[in-house]
Design an enzyme around this catalytic site. Structure first.
Site, short mmCIF file in Angstrom:
data_model
loop_
_atom_site.label_atom_id
_atom_site.label_comp_id
_atom_site.label_asym_id
_atom_site.label_seq_id
_atom_site.Cartn_x
_atom_site.Cartn_y
_atom_site.Cartn_z
N HIS A 165 0.40 -1.26 -0.12
CA HIS A 165 0.33 -0.56 0.37
C HIS A 165 1.01 1.63 0.00
O HIS A 165 0.60 2.40 -0.89
CB HIS A 165 -1.09 0.15 1.54
CG HIS A 165 -2.32 -0.93 1.26
ND1 HIS A 165 -3.10 -1.25 0.39
CD2 HIS A 165 -2.34 -1.97 2.02
CE1 HIS A 165 -3.43 -2.53 0.94
NE2 HIS A 165 -3.44 -2.68 1.86
N ASP A 201 -2.79 -11.32 -2.25
CA ASP A 201 -3.18 -10.37 -0.79
C ASP A 201 -4.59 -10.08 -0.71
O ASP A 201 -4.80 -9.13 -1.63
CB ASP A 201 -2.67 -8.71 -0.04
CG ASP A 201 -2.94 -8.20 0.94
OD1 ASP A 201 -2.44 -7.92 1.78
OD2 ASP A 201 -4.11 -7.28 1.12
N HIS A 203 -6.43 -7.20 -0.14
CA HIS A 203 -6.47 -5.48 -0.11
C HIS A 203 -5.79 -5.34 -1.39
O HIS A 203 -4.60 -5.86 -1.92
CB HIS A 203 -6.21 -5.04 0.40
CG HIS A 203 -7.12 -4.98 1.82
ND1 HIS A 203 -5.88 -5.54 3.25
CD2 HIS A 203 -8.00 -5.06 2.47
CE1 HIS A 203 -6.88 -5.98 3.84
NE2 HIS A 203 -8.51 -5.50 3.78
N ASP A 293 -4.78 -12.58 4.36
CA ASP A 293 -5.50 -11.85 4.58
C ASP A 293 -6.77 -12.37 3.30
O ASP A 293 -7.95 -11.93 3.80
CB ASP A 293 -5.57 -10.53 5.40
CG ASP A 293 -4.79 -10.35 3.32
OD1 ASP A 293 -4.54 -10.53 2.60
OD2 ASP A 293 -4.35 -9.33 3.99
#
Length: 396
Positions: A165, A201, A203, A293
């Site tokens: 990120h 991931d 996200h 995740d």
């Protein structure tokens, strides 16, 4: 410096007894225990807030225990004979500037000097955090160099804090430095002209995408749950229409999947979207950005992947690498916040990348229901959209 796994002789003996095939070339794991020094604190989930009426506050999801279990399952689990261990190192300031702006690095240095700072929602730089972030970046660069220098074809950077990120000029989503982005820059600076990044991931890998949004030398593909923007630090939505710009138009591919997509949904998306895109792009190197995740029981995700799903994704990535990048894959760790199941899912992912014939570990939690038909419909819609808007994909 290489260190041995815990009781390697016993692990090899056990593997031989169970009929596990000879490991041949081992997967190189890059790790440094100094990364455990990052502590994001406690609060209500990842907020850092204490409302004053709870006796027990959550440890921040991105905590050292999650990675301790990843290290221990790889050292002492049945995959141990297939791995070699290598020490990481801190990144140098000049290396960080290949991806990040000088102004942003100075902001982090000043934040570290101040002792502690909340950089954005959920993202806390505390004493020990900056050193851990430098180790995560440098350890990932060492893993990439291992491949570039011809010492091995598969390397895994077991790192924290995570990085995907982190954008060139800002922190975001528990991330300070973009470990995968720095590694891609190193590959390009070392003469590779085409690198593909596949991020699973839960996200959107918005920071990595942002760093390469205007270039056609890097294909970034992110499979993630449909979560949209989450504020000023994360303005990108991860939608299908964020496809790059300028020379990079069509080289950022987002695959926002419905919640609960599960093993079959992810496998379908990999085969219908990721594989053909990479076959068209023909990269010289793959960067596989992993986060557990997306699992069935992660507190940060809703995607319902099990060990079987992660194993299958790893196998697909290995097949792509064997066909298009001479078997070369850099694996970079990101999220995964269920303290025990994340470690199991990591184990399964690496089993897949190693192309082992049978699972080495049973799933302790096993099956979780998934709505695979809905996901397949969504993937088919995205494939039609790509054919209409992504030039190099229109004849697939």
């Amino acid at each position: 410096m290489e260190s041995s796994a815990s009781s390697p002789a016993a692990a090899v003996a056990a593997a031989e007894e169970e009929g596990v095939p000879d490991p041949g070339e081992k997967l190189a794991v890059f790790w440094h225990e100094g990364m455990l020094a990052h502590d994001a604190g406690r609060g209500v989930f990842d907020s850092g807030r204490d409302p004053g009426f709870l006796d027990v506050l959550d440890q921040h999801p991105e905590n050292a225990d999650r990675v301790r279990n990843m290290v221990s399952i790889l050292r002492r689990g049945p995959i141990a004979p297939f791995l070699s261990w290598h020490s990481g190192r801190p990144a140098h300031a000049g290396e960080l500037l290949s991806f990040h702006s000088a102004e942003y690095i100075e902001e982090l240095v000043q934040a570290n000097a101040s002792g502690a700072k909340k950089l954005c929602e959920g993202t806390f730089l505390n004493p020990g955090s900056w050193g851990a972030a430098l180790l995560a970046a440098g350890t990932t660069l060492s893993a990439m160099k291992h491949i570039l220098d011809g010492h091995g074809k598969i390397a895994y950077a077991l790192v924290r804090p995570p990085g995907h990120h982190a954008q060139p000029d800002r922190a975001d989503g528990y991330c300070f430095l973009n470990n995968a982005g720095l590694a891609v820059k190193l590959a390009l600076d070392s003469g590779r002209t085409k690198v593909a990044v596949v991020d699973i991931d839960v996200h959107y890998g918005n920071g990595t995408a942002e760093g390469f949004y205007g270039t056609d030398s890097v294909l970034t593909i992110s499979l993630h749950m449909k979560h949209g923007s989450w504020g000023p630090s994360h303005p990108q939505s991860g939608s299908v229409d964020e496809i790059g710009e300028g020379r990079g138009l069509g080289y950022n591919l987002n695959i926002p999947l419905p919640n609960g997509s599960g093993d079959s949904g992810y496998t379908y998306a990999m085969n219908e979207l990721v594989v053909p895109a990479i076959e068209k792009f023909e990269p010289q190197l793959l960067v596989f950005v992993i986060g557990q995740d997306s699992s069935a029981f992660d507190p940060n995700g809703r995607q319902c992947l099990t060990m079987d799903g992660y194993r299958k994704i790893g196998q697909i990535m290995r097949g792509i690498a064997d066909r298009h990048s001479n078997g070369q894959i850099l694996i970079v760790q990101e999220g995964g916040y269920h303290i025990s199941y994340s470690a199991y899912c990591l184990h399964a992912t690496l089993e897949g990348v190693l192309n082992l014939q049978a699972p080495l570990l049973d799933d302790p939690i096993a099956y979780y229901p998934e709505d695979e038909k809905y996901t397949m419909k969504v993937v088919d819609i995205m494939k039609k959209c790509w054919k209409e808007s992504i030039p190099f994909f229109n004849d697939v």
